[in-house]
Scaffold this active site. Structure first.
Site, short mmCIF file in Angstrom:
data_model
loop_
_atom_site.label_atom_id
_atom_site.label_comp_id
_atom_site.label_asym_id
_atom_site.label_seq_id
_atom_site.Cartn_x
_atom_site.Cartn_y
_atom_site.Cartn_z
N GLU A 1 -3.38 7.66 -3.89
CA GLU A 1 -3.36 6.40 -3.17
C GLU A 1 -3.20 5.26 -4.17
O GLU A 1 -4.00 5.14 -5.09
CB GLU A 1 -4.68 6.24 -2.39
CG GLU A 1 -4.63 5.08 -1.42
CD GLU A 1 -5.95 4.91 -0.69
OE1 GLU A 1 -5.99 5.16 0.53
OE2 GLU A 1 -6.95 4.54 -1.34
N TYR B 1 0.86 -1.18 0.00
CA TYR B 1 0.00 0.00 0.00
C TYR B 1 0.89 1.23 0.00
O TYR B 1 1.90 1.26 0.71
CB TYR B 1 -0.88 0.01 1.25
CG TYR B 1 -1.61 1.32 1.43
CD1 TYR B 1 -2.86 1.53 0.86
CD2 TYR B 1 -1.02 2.38 2.13
CE1 TYR B 1 -3.51 2.75 0.98
CE2 TYR B 1 -1.66 3.61 2.26
CZ TYR B 1 -2.90 3.78 1.69
OH TYR B 1 -3.53 4.98 1.79
#
Ligand code: GDP
Ligand code: MN
Length: 397
Positions: free
Chosen positions: A206, A118
């Protein structure tokens, strides 16, 4: 302003970030053509069909599927385009899918060790610095990781004077447990990602997952990008990426007439001048036992036309049971606003079916109150904040 995955990836790629390549398609036929073209460009045999909507969690809702041949590209695209995709991040009704991204399959068949990380870049409002958040636990359940094992999420703050430094990029690669070629690729990836975030004037990037393949490539498989709307004048090409089909229709309409409107879940519509007063008014409504149906700042020039436009916006919401107008007349005189309210009410005829409480304070407040009280309209006036709140409570009871 939020972007679609494919648009976010376009921006990333333009700054040298390695991405999972893809072509957007509006119909199943276009998807097949896209798949053929991608195979030529990338050599990929399998494709991933990905719903393009402004919501995450698409994989969980059935909006991301692997197609192993052109028939599957067609049938999966046919299923996904037009569907109402429900994910943990949408409402119960879901979001209508208008287009899909046909992407190369980057998880090699038989790749026993694809790693999913991530990585996000955003502003830490507490310290006033940008930061890179990252974790080895990427993939579809980062929200659970954040809740249950927050120590598995690292943050690296960036000094605005120096930008992301080489040692910071290496630290991130190291903390992700990378070595050799993968380590090198990751430092390049983070550096390019941060540059993309800064130069596109974004407020959030993101990437989940960031994929490490078994041959040590580092690739952005997903992209969630929020651009800073106040900087869009510097990026005409990004401004053109707006997809209003994804936005709240009332908010889009408000923007067109220059009103700051945010849709909320409550039952009291509010019309206020100034963002601070609007926030205070929402608190007041809560204290009175109601809940605000919207945030609406009509700005400094609350004339009849604006008041009417604002009225119409508020009344589009079927949940609204009362309207509270709270205006502080500084430069704009209260009597002008009151006249605006009366004119707007009359102009709208039968459209207004809910009680309206008007609180005007400031220049000519007394004249304004008289105007409202003598108008013969079912509009209640108030001078004090508390008085307005009590009247709202009374009509809701
Ligand atoms: P999200 O669910 O909206 O976050 O959509 P993502 O773009 O992150 O995709 C969801 C999941 O689909 C990812 O976590 C991957 O596991 C999977 N996925 C994405 N691209 C590929 C691919 O090229 N091949 C395979 N096999 N799976 C993929
Ligand atoms: Mn994702």
């Amino acid at each position: 302003m939020n972007l679609h995955e494919y648009q976010g990836k376009e921006i990333l790629s333009s700054f040298g970030v390695e991405i999972q390549r893809g072509i957007v398609a509006q119909t199943p036929q276009e998807a097949v053509e896209a798949a053929k073209k991608l195979t030529e460009q990338t050599g990929t045999g399998w494709h991933v069909i990905k719903a393009q909507v402004h919501a995450g969690g698409r994989g969980k809702g059935g909006g991301v599927k692997l197609a192993k041949n052109l028939q599957e590209v067609e049938s999966i695209s046919n299923d996904i385009i037009g569907m109402n995709l429900v994910t943990p991040q949408t409402s119960k009704e879901g979001k209508k899918v208008h287009q899909v991204l046909v992407a190369e399959d980057v998880y090699y068949p038989g790749d026993s060790e694809p790693e999913e990380y991530y990585m996000g870049v955003l502003l830490n409002r507490a310290t006033g610095k940008n930061m890179v958040m990252y974790s080895t636990e990427g993939g579809m359940d980062i929200e659970t990781v954040a809740e249950e094992t927050p120590h598995l999420i690292f943050t690296e703050e960036i000094d605005p004077a120096t930008g992301l430094q080489g040692f910071q990029a290496r630290k991130i690669a190291f903390n992700l447990g990378l070595k050799g070629q993968a380590f090198k690729q990751m430092t390049k990836f983070v550096t390019a990602l941060y540059k993309a975030y800064m130069e596109s004037d974004s407020s959030m990037f993101e990437i989940n997952p960031v994929l490490k393949t078994s041959d040590d490539k580092i690739i952005a498989v997903d992209a969630k990008v929020t651009l800073d709307e106040n900087a869009l004048f510097r990026h005409k090409d990004y401004a053109a990426m707006r997809d209003i089909r994804e936005e709240n229709p009332t908010e889009v309409e408000a923007k067109e007439v220059g009103l700051n409107y945010v849709d909320l879940d409550g039952n009291v519509g509010c019309m206020v001048n100034g963002a601070g007063l609007a926030m205070a008014t929402m608190d007041l409504i809560k204290q009175a036992g109601g809940s605000p149906a919207n945030f609406l700042d009509v700005g400094g020039t609350a004339d009849a036309a604006r008041v009417e436009a604002a009225f119409r916006l508020i009344l589009k919401d079927p949940e609204v049971k009362a309207i509270l107008i709270n205006i502080f007349g500084g430069i704009v005189r209260c009597d002008r606003v009151a006249q605006g309210v009366v004119d707007a009410y009359k102009a709208m005829g039968d459209a207004v079916k809910v009680p309206i409480i008007v609180r005007l304070q400031g220049t000519n407040a007394d004249i304004a109150k008289e105007l409202i009280d003598n108008s013969g309209l079912p509009v209640q006036s108030a001078i004090e904040f508390k008085e307005a709140a009590d009247k709202v409570q009374a009509v809701l009871a």
